[in-house]
Design a protein around this motif. Structure first.
Motif, PDB file in Angstrom:
ATOM      1  N   GLY A  59       2.043   1.591  -4.213  1.00 26.08           N
ATOM      2  CA  GLY A  59       1.237   0.885  -3.236  1.00 26.08           C
ATOM      3  C   GLY A  59       1.033  -0.532  -3.772  1.00 26.08           C
ATOM      4  N   ARG A  60       0.477  -0.519  -5.298  1.00 29.73           N
ATOM      5  CA  ARG A  60       0.206  -1.779  -5.911  1.00 29.73           C
ATOM      6  C   ARG A  60       1.354  -2.603  -5.847  1.00 29.73           C
ATOM      7  NH1 ARG A  60      -2.092   0.195  -9.982  1.00 29.73           N
ATOM      8  NH2 ARG A  60      -4.085   0.340  -9.295  1.00 29.73           N
ATOM      9  N   ARG A  61       2.487  -2.039  -6.169  1.00 33.12           N
ATOM     10  CA  ARG A  61       3.726  -2.968  -6.300  1.00 33.12           C
ATOM     11  C   ARG A  61       4.187  -3.521  -4.905  1.00 33.12           C
ATOM     12  NH1 ARG A  61       7.477   0.241 -10.922  1.00 33.12           N
ATOM     13  NH2 ARG A  61       5.510   0.475 -12.352  1.00 33.12           N
ATOM     14  N   ALA A  62       4.075  -2.653  -3.896  1.00 30.00           N
ATOM     15  CA  ALA A  62       4.344  -3.115  -2.717  1.00 30.00           C
ATOM     16  C   ALA A  62       3.522  -4.305  -2.152  1.00 30.00           C
ATOM     17  CB  ALA A  62       4.272  -2.172  -1.519  1.00 30.00           C
ATOM     18  N   SER A 118      -3.078  -8.563  -0.903  1.00 30.38           N
ATOM     19  CA  SER A 118      -4.083  -7.305  -1.572  1.00 30.38           C
ATOM     20  C   SER A 118      -4.679  -6.642  -0.603  1.00 30.38           C
ATOM     21  CB  SER A 118      -4.701  -7.795  -2.535  1.00 30.38           C
ATOM     22  OG  SER A 118      -5.998  -8.703  -2.241  1.00 30.38           O
ATOM     23  N   GLN A 119      -4.614  -7.187   0.734  1.00 27.94           N
ATOM     24  CA  GLN A 119      -5.662  -6.540   1.712  1.00 27.94           C
ATOM     25  C   GLN A 119      -4.630  -6.020   2.861  1.00 27.94           C
ATOM     26  OE1 GLN A 119      -8.829  -5.929   1.893  1.00 27.94           O
ATOM     27  NE2 GLN A 119      -8.663  -6.477  -0.374  1.00 27.94           N
ATOM     28  N   VAL A 120      -4.821  -4.926   3.525  1.00 26.32           N
ATOM     29  CA  VAL A 120      -4.080  -4.350   4.695  1.00 26.32           C
ATOM     30  C   VAL A 120      -5.340  -3.788   5.356  1.00 26.32           C
ATOM     31  CG1 VAL A 120      -2.034  -3.864   3.657  1.00 26.32           C
ATOM     32  CG2 VAL A 120      -3.477  -2.143   3.612  1.00 26.32           C
ATOM     33  N   ASP A 121      -4.957  -3.326   6.829  1.00 26.54           N
ATOM     34  CA  ASP A 121      -5.858  -2.878   7.855  1.00 26.54           C
ATOM     35  C   ASP A 121      -5.844  -1.191   7.721  1.00 26.54           C
ATOM     36  OD1 ASP A 121      -6.643  -5.471   8.709  1.00 26.54           O
ATOM     37  OD2 ASP A 121      -4.570  -5.520   9.680  1.00 26.54           O
ATOM     38  N   ALA A 122      -4.767  -0.743   7.366  1.00 28.63           N
ATOM     39  CA  ALA A 122      -4.611   0.633   7.308  1.00 28.63           C
ATOM     40  C   ALA A 122      -3.837   1.302   6.392  1.00 28.63           C
ATOM     41  CB  ALA A 122      -4.230   1.205   8.742  1.00 28.63           C
ATOM     42  N   VAL A 123      -3.866   2.399   5.756  1.00 27.12           N
ATOM     43  CA  VAL A 123      -2.931   3.108   4.729  1.00 27.12           C
ATOM     44  C   VAL A 123      -2.408   4.491   5.334  1.00 27.12           C
ATOM     45  CG1 VAL A 123      -2.677   4.296   2.426  1.00 27.12           C
ATOM     46  CG2 VAL A 123      -4.046   1.993   2.878  1.00 27.12           C
ATOM     47  N   VAL A 124      -0.884   4.644   5.440  1.00 26.47           N
ATOM     48  CA  VAL A 124      -0.380   5.875   5.872  1.00 26.47           C
ATOM     49  C   VAL A 124       0.208   6.225   4.747  1.00 26.47           C
ATOM     50  CG1 VAL A 124       1.080   6.859   7.415  1.00 26.47           C
ATOM     51  CG2 VAL A 124      -0.279   4.858   8.185  1.00 26.47           C
ATOM     52  N   ALA A 148      -6.217   4.894  -1.083  1.00 31.75           N
ATOM     53  CA  ALA A 148      -6.904   3.639  -0.528  1.00 31.75           C
ATOM     54  C   ALA A 148      -7.890   2.963  -1.297  1.00 31.75           C
ATOM     55  CB  ALA A 148      -7.284   3.592   1.229  1.00 31.75           C
ATOM     56  N   SER A 149      -8.872   3.940  -1.390  1.00 35.46           N
ATOM     57  CA  SER A 149     -10.152   3.397  -2.509  1.00 35.46           C
ATOM     58  C   SER A 149      -9.688   2.981  -3.731  1.00 35.46           C
ATOM     59  CB  SER A 149     -11.074   4.580  -2.555  1.00 35.46           C
ATOM     60  OG  SER A 149     -12.081   4.312  -3.224  1.00 35.46           O
ATOM     61  N   ARG A 150      -8.797   3.533  -4.425  1.00 36.04           N
ATOM     62  CA  ARG A 150      -8.103   3.113  -5.666  1.00 36.04           C
ATOM     63  C   ARG A 150      -7.466   1.727  -5.581  1.00 36.04           C
ATOM     64  NH1 ARG A 150      -5.300   8.319  -8.430  1.00 36.04           N
ATOM     65  NH2 ARG A 150      -4.787   6.664 -10.009  1.00 36.04           N
ATOM     66  N   LEU A 151      -6.994   1.293  -4.483  1.00 35.51           N
ATOM     67  CA  LEU A 151      -6.339   0.076  -4.299  1.00 35.51           C
ATOM     68  C   LEU A 151      -7.293  -1.129  -3.750  1.00 35.51           C
ATOM     69  CD1 LEU A 151      -2.828   1.418  -2.471  1.00 35.51           C
ATOM     70  CD2 LEU A 151      -3.378   0.367  -5.047  1.00 35.51           C
ATOM     71  N   GLY A 152      -8.486  -0.591  -3.853  1.00 32.86           N
ATOM     72  CA  GLY A 152      -9.778  -1.564  -3.412  1.00 32.86           C
ATOM     73  C   GLY A 152      -9.571  -1.595  -1.922  1.00 32.86           C
ATOM     74  N   LEU A 153      -9.225  -0.807  -1.171  1.00 29.84           N
ATOM     75  CA  LEU A 153      -9.130  -0.920   0.419  1.00 29.84           C
ATOM     76  C   LEU A 153     -10.179   0.225   0.956  1.00 29.84           C
ATOM     77  CD1 LEU A 153      -5.073  -0.722   0.730  1.00 29.84           C
ATOM     78  CD2 LEU A 153      -6.918  -2.820   0.712  1.00 29.84           C
TER      79      LEU A 153
END
Length: 344
Positions: free
Chosen positions: A75-78, A85-91, A109-114
């Motif tokens: 996810g970090r690489r994507a 670095s910001q998105v509105d949802a994680v699937v 999501a939390s570990r990615l700062g989301l």
């Protein structure tokens, strides 16, 4: 997840909001297990493994590494690829969640700062990425999100019997991810057609018999080995070839493409025989097929986004390529999708 009539509009078009791939990333654990390593403890040979699966080596998690660890890195690489670095949802698509409860996506999501964004798991085994992709695209189409991080991650070796020659030589671990953004249906990267299907009457062909509510509520501990992944190889092969071929043809029809229009064919990396059989039925030659199974094995739901990430990185997949995706897995579940690869 596609309209039923031929010549259907691109996925997401009814709302005027299409889902467009804006970034891609992949990750495999550094620990490599070669065929020679398996031959040393299993009744098999390098020639047997290669001839039946096309696999020479695979990446395997070491103790302490879980699905979420792989997912976070992909996810970090994507997100880096998408330059956002910001998105509105994680699937998150996975067959091997960190825990039966809670879902793994919120932790990722939390570990990615989301922290705070909606995050959910999708379970469709090896077709998981396509189901998650459709879910993320649906978020965008209905206006729930403008950007969605879609990840597929599996530590599949944690549910495989290490002494089962039929599965231990095939499955491996890894993760892949894409960032979707809202865009126009006719721009590069937009999902053109998404076709999904399932057949629960054949769920026993691919399963982990123990550990769920069915076994737990029975009051019996289950049979030895039921905690591991089981697969009926011959029947699975037949259904995989038939279902992936049919879904791919349906997706091409909905898009208005013919098999000869496809520049790059990216199928779930199940095994080399299945890949060759599906490509042959579609009339797609080796020069148009994308494959990484020789060195990563079958990484479950992660295989398609991991493949896309690696081939985009090495130049085998370039902007403007017309891409056909297809997958098959437990459930039974299958799917296909089309898009024109964007400039990333």
């Amino acid at each position: 997840m596609t309209p039923s009539s031929p010549g259907a509009q691109p996925f997401g078009a009814p709302s005027g909001r299409a889902a467009v791939i804006a970034g891609v990333g992949g990750h495999v654990p550094p620990n490599v297990v070669t065929n020679a390593d398996l031959v040393a403890r299993l009744d098999t040979s390098d020639e047997w493994i290669r001839s039946r699966t096309g696999i020479a080596s695979r990446h395997v998690v070491t103790p302490g590494t879980a699905t979420s660890d792989l997912a976070v890195e992909a996810g970090r690489r994507a997100l880096k690829s998408a330059q956002d670095s910001q998105v509105d949802a994680v699937v998150l698509a996975t067959t091997t969640p960190d825990h039966p409860c809670p879902a793994t996506a919120p932790a990722v999501a939390s570990r990615l700062g989301l922290t705070g964004v909606p995050a959910l798991d999708v379970a469709a085994v090896c077709t998981g990425f396509l189901y998650a992709l459709a879910t993320g695209a649906g978020f965008i189409a209905c206006g729930l999100a403008d950007r969605v991080l879609v990840i597929a991650s599996d530590a599949f070796t944690t549910i495989v019997d290490p002494d089962d020659r039929g599965t231990a030589v095939i499955f491996a671990d890894g993760a892949g991810a894409v960032v979707l953004r809202a865009g126009e249906a006719d721009e590069p990267g937009a999902l053109r057609s998404v076709v999904l299907g399932s057949d629960g009457e054949l769920s026993d062909l691919i399963s982990v018999p123990a550990g769920g509510s069915r076994q737990r509520s029975s009051g019996t501990p289950g049979q030895p080995g039921d905690e591991f992944f089981h697969m009926a190889g011959r029947a699975t092969y037949r259904h995989a070839v038939e279902r992936m071929t049919a879904a791919a043809l349906r997706s091409l029809e909905d898009t208005g493409w013919r098999p000869e229009d496809v520049d790059r064919f990216a199928a779930h990396q199940a095994n080399a025989r299945i890949l060759d059989a599906v490509a042959e039925r579609l009339g797609i030659g080796p020069q148009r097929q994308l494959s990484n199974i020789e060195h990563v094995g079958n990484t479950g739901g992660a295989s398609i986004p991991l493949l896309l990430s690696q081939k985009a990185a090495d130049g085998s997949l370039t902007a403007g390529d017309r891409v056909l995706l297809t997958a098959f897995g437990g459930g039974l579940a299958w799917g296909a999708a089309t898009l024109t690869w964007p400039e990333l």
